[in-house]
Design a protein around this motif. Structure first.
Motif, PDB file in Angstrom:
ATOM      1  N   UNK A  58     -53.798  56.542  45.030  1.00 43.84           N
ATOM      2  CA  UNK A  58     -54.882  57.247  44.811  1.00 43.84           C
ATOM      3  C   UNK A  58     -56.016  56.754  45.607  1.00 43.84           C
ATOM      4  N   UNK A  59     -56.399  55.505  45.937  1.00 38.98           N
ATOM      5  CA  UNK A  59     -57.417  55.021  46.614  1.00 38.98           C
ATOM      6  C   UNK A  59     -56.937  55.344  48.081  1.00 38.98           C
ATOM      7  N   UNK A  60     -55.976  55.199  48.577  1.00 41.70           N
ATOM      8  CA  UNK A  60     -55.465  55.719  49.885  1.00 41.70           C
ATOM      9  C   UNK A  60     -55.831  57.091  50.264  1.00 41.70           C
ATOM     10  N   UNK A  61     -55.548  57.677  49.507  1.00 38.50           N
ATOM     11  CA  UNK A  61     -55.981  59.210  49.390  1.00 38.50           C
ATOM     12  C   UNK A  61     -57.445  59.553  49.387  1.00 38.50           C
ATOM     13  N   UNK A  62     -58.164  58.856  48.665  1.00 36.00           N
ATOM     14  CA  UNK A  62     -59.586  58.952  48.734  1.00 36.00           C
ATOM     15  C   UNK A  62     -60.139  58.615  49.969  1.00 36.00           C
ATOM     16  N   UNK A  63     -59.613  57.536  50.412  1.00 33.73           N
ATOM     17  CA  UNK A  63     -60.092  57.201  51.801  1.00 33.73           C
ATOM     18  C   UNK A  63     -59.749  57.896  52.914  1.00 33.73           C
ATOM     19  N   UNK A  70     -59.363  61.216  52.566  1.00 32.56           N
ATOM     20  CA  UNK A  70     -60.220  62.436  52.444  1.00 32.56           C
ATOM     21  C   UNK A  70     -61.858  62.116  53.207  1.00 32.56           C
ATOM     22  N   UNK A  71     -62.278  60.877  52.777  1.00 34.84           N
ATOM     23  CA  UNK A  71     -63.628  60.492  53.170  1.00 34.84           C
ATOM     24  C   UNK A  71     -63.360  60.453  54.972  1.00 34.84           C
ATOM     25  N   UNK A  72     -62.270  60.091  55.285  1.00 31.27           N
ATOM     26  CA  UNK A  72     -62.083  59.956  56.821  1.00 31.27           C
ATOM     27  C   UNK A  72     -62.254  61.389  57.234  1.00 31.27           C
ATOM     28  N   UNK A  73     -61.613  62.095  56.704  1.00 37.33           N
ATOM     29  CA  UNK A  73     -61.438  63.578  57.149  1.00 37.33           C
ATOM     30  C   UNK A  73     -62.925  64.352  57.215  1.00 37.33           C
ATOM     31  N   UNK A  74     -63.842  63.678  56.083  1.00 36.05           N
ATOM     32  CA  UNK A  74     -65.162  64.386  56.103  1.00 36.05           C
ATOM     33  C   UNK A  74     -65.889  64.129  57.454  1.00 36.05           C
ATOM     34  N   UNK A  75     -65.505  63.017  58.049  1.00 36.36           N
ATOM     35  CA  UNK A  75     -66.094  62.707  59.329  1.00 36.36           C
ATOM     36  C   UNK A  75     -65.526  62.968  60.430  1.00 36.36           C
ATOM     37  N   UNK A  82     -62.669  54.516  57.857  1.00 32.58           N
ATOM     38  CA  UNK A  82     -62.255  54.997  56.353  1.00 32.58           C
ATOM     39  C   UNK A  82     -60.837  55.307  56.632  1.00 32.58           C
ATOM     40  N   UNK A  83     -60.273  55.647  57.537  1.00 31.28           N
ATOM     41  CA  UNK A  83     -58.817  55.972  57.751  1.00 31.28           C
ATOM     42  C   UNK A  83     -58.167  54.497  57.774  1.00 31.28           C
ATOM     43  N   UNK A  84     -58.570  53.594  58.419  1.00 37.58           N
ATOM     44  CA  UNK A  84     -58.209  52.322  58.323  1.00 37.58           C
ATOM     45  C   UNK A  84     -57.885  51.617  56.917  1.00 37.58           C
ATOM     46  N   UNK A  85     -59.044  51.766  56.250  1.00 43.07           N
ATOM     47  CA  UNK A  85     -59.109  51.456  54.804  1.00 43.07           C
ATOM     48  C   UNK A  85     -58.011  52.044  54.080  1.00 43.07           C
ATOM     49  N   UNK A  86     -57.951  53.435  54.165  1.00 45.32           N
ATOM     50  CA  UNK A  86     -56.752  54.069  53.517  1.00 45.32           C
ATOM     51  C   UNK A  86     -55.606  53.565  53.914  1.00 45.32           C
TER      52      UNK A  86
END
Length: 504
Positions: free
Chosen positions: A71-76, A78-83, A57-61
């Protein structure tokens, strides 16, 4: 690379599959990178490993960030940080912090960015040289943005000395570039020009069109401050060329078009004025799409309406050169109509505001104000356990009663942690029973709180929009003002003005 990936897939080695897609991603054309980022996520999901999911997810961001889709970068991120937060991988943990800090800086949350970047610099100091130097570079840029030019210089000098110590020469031009921009703000215009020019070749060789555009802009502004307008214009036109060829612009760079318009006015060059106005309108449209948070904070010398009006005036001037009498009459009529329209619009709005105010006051004073509180009635959600629904409803009612919605930067994921529940369930239950998405539900609660505060507390009526936005937990006063007007049908200032009139 593909042989490596084929071997990993054959062995079902998900870690190496993710690494394989990541290697291909870095070597692929920009348009294909999201495809490989999604492939990384699919492979990581099969592995069930938090570190792989977070990395994917970090790479996608990062891919979204390179496309300036923040915005899409930040969403990814945050998703990366969740894991990643569930792992002990300190490199990934701080890599997420760094990327979120850069996004925060772009959005104007400089103090928050500085706090995160300071942590990253401290962590990476004894690790990889590039993450450490990147953190210092971003930190210096953030100090410049808040006007702490001394701290910016101190950070840039540290970056230069650390680059030498670590034997990493790649970042040296960027610290010089950062300091040169800082010198412009310290009014050292000649040094700014000299230092920006000194690293222009290296930056161009890196194909870093963004930094090249920033260089051209601040060289141009330095020449402008020195009243060397011809030199300034040549560099502003380079900013325009990069915008045309790469689609790159950011809020501060748009001023190049404003200054070009001023310059061409002095030359009575109508064609160039029209061109620059069209480009500025195009840039503003781009910024509205790409920097939706930033553009609300941007103070524009030429806002959209002024640009359109000025464009119409210039077009009228072309006609005037051919038919002066008709053009003059047409312009006079247009100005008169505009004046009448603005006057009519002003009084119409005042009447509408008064009507909305009276209706709201009638509700407030009678205690029958319609508040968008969470409702625990209605049809059940058949696919969610009724006990879960009941539990979340009670949590939401307590959440409203305790006014926890006033927290800044509240997200559905934070609410899920607060409730010790599933964010998907919470989101669906809120939408089902309130008829609103999570964001609208929270925003309405905040606005209702401010309405009650202003109605009942005379001291609060002395607050400006920034103070009220802070009280409600909004990230910007512009967003608060927009939502308040949408909710009440009047601006905050009008509401306060009428409250003071009724109860001085």
């Amino acid at each position: 690379m593909y042989t490596y990936l084929y071997k990993a897939e054959k062995e079902q080695n998900y870690k190496e599959i993710v690494n394989g897609y990541q290697n291909i991603l870095h070597e692929s054309p920009e348009k294909q990178r999201l495809i490989y980022a999604d492939s990384m996520i699919l492979a990581a999901e099969k592995s069930g490993m938090n570190s792989l999911l977070g990395s994917a997810y970090l790479s996608k961001g990062i891919v979204y960030y390179s496309r300036k889709e923040l915005h899409e970068a930040l969403d990814n991120y945050i998703e990366a940080n969740k894991y990643i937060s569930k792992t002990s991988d300190q490199y990934l943990i701080f890599k997420v912090k760094y990327n979120i800090a850069v996004i925060k800086s772009y959005l104007g949350y400089y103090d928050e960015a500085i706090a995160l970047l300071t942590q990253c610099a401290d962590h990476f100091k004894n690790g990889g040289s590039r993450p450490y130097l990147n953190s210092l570079h971003a930190l210096g840029l953030s100090y410049n943005k808040i006007g702490n030019y001394g701290k910016c210089t101190q950070t840039n000098l540290l970056g230069l000395s650390e680059s030498e110590r670590l034997g990493n020469k790649d970042m040296i031009p960027y610290f010089i570039h950062s300091e040169a921009v800082n010198q412009f703000f310290k009014e050292d215009y000649n040094d700014a020009i000299k230092n920006l020019k000194s690293v222009s070749g290296e930056i161009k060789n890196n194909e870093d069109f963004a930094s090249e555009s920033i260089s051209c802009f601040y060289i141009g502004k330095s020449y402008w401050k020195l009243k060397k307008y011809e030199n300034a214009v040549s560099y502003f036109l380079k900013v325009d060329q990069i915008f045309k060829s790469h689609g790159y612009i950011r809020p501060d760079l748009r001023e190049a078009y404003e200054l070009l318009i001023k310059y061409y006015k002095t030359k009575n060059n109508l064609d160039s004025q029209l061109y620059c106005i069209d480009q500025l309108l195009l840039a503003d449209n781009y910024l509205n799409e790409t920097y939706k948070y930033l553009v609300s904070k941007l103070h524009k010398e030429y806002d959209t309406n002024e640009l359109i009006f000025e464009k119409e005036q210039i077009q009228e001037q072309f006609v005037k050169e051919k038919k002066q009498v008709y053009a003059f009459t047409g312009l006079a009529v247009a100005l008169l109509l505009l004046s009448l329209f603005l006057t009519f619009n002003h009084f119409r709005n005042r009447r509408l505001y008064k009507k909305n105010f009276d209706q709201l006051m009638l509700q407030l004073n009678s205690g029958k104000v319609s508040k968008d509180k969470f409702r625990s009635t209605g049809d059940n959600l058949t696919d969610i356990n009724p006990e879960t629904v009941s539990y979340i409803i009670k949590q939401l009612e307590k959440f409203e009663h305790d006014k926890k919605f006033l927290q800044k930067d509240l997200t559905i994921s934070k609410l899920a942690v607060m409730f010790n529940s599933n964010q998907t369930y919470i989101s669906r239950i809120i939408r089902h029973y309130s008829g609103k998405a999570f964001k609208d539900y929270i925003n309405d609660l905040k606005i209702e709180h401010i309405i009650d505060l202003l109605h009942n507390d005379k001291k609060a009526r002395k607050y400006n929009n920034l103070a009220l936005a802070t009280e409600a937990g909004f990230g910007s006063k512009q967003l608060f003002a927009h939502l308040f007007k949408a909710k009440t049908g009047m601006p905050t200032a009008y509401f306060i003005e009428q409250l003071k009139t009724e109860s001085p």
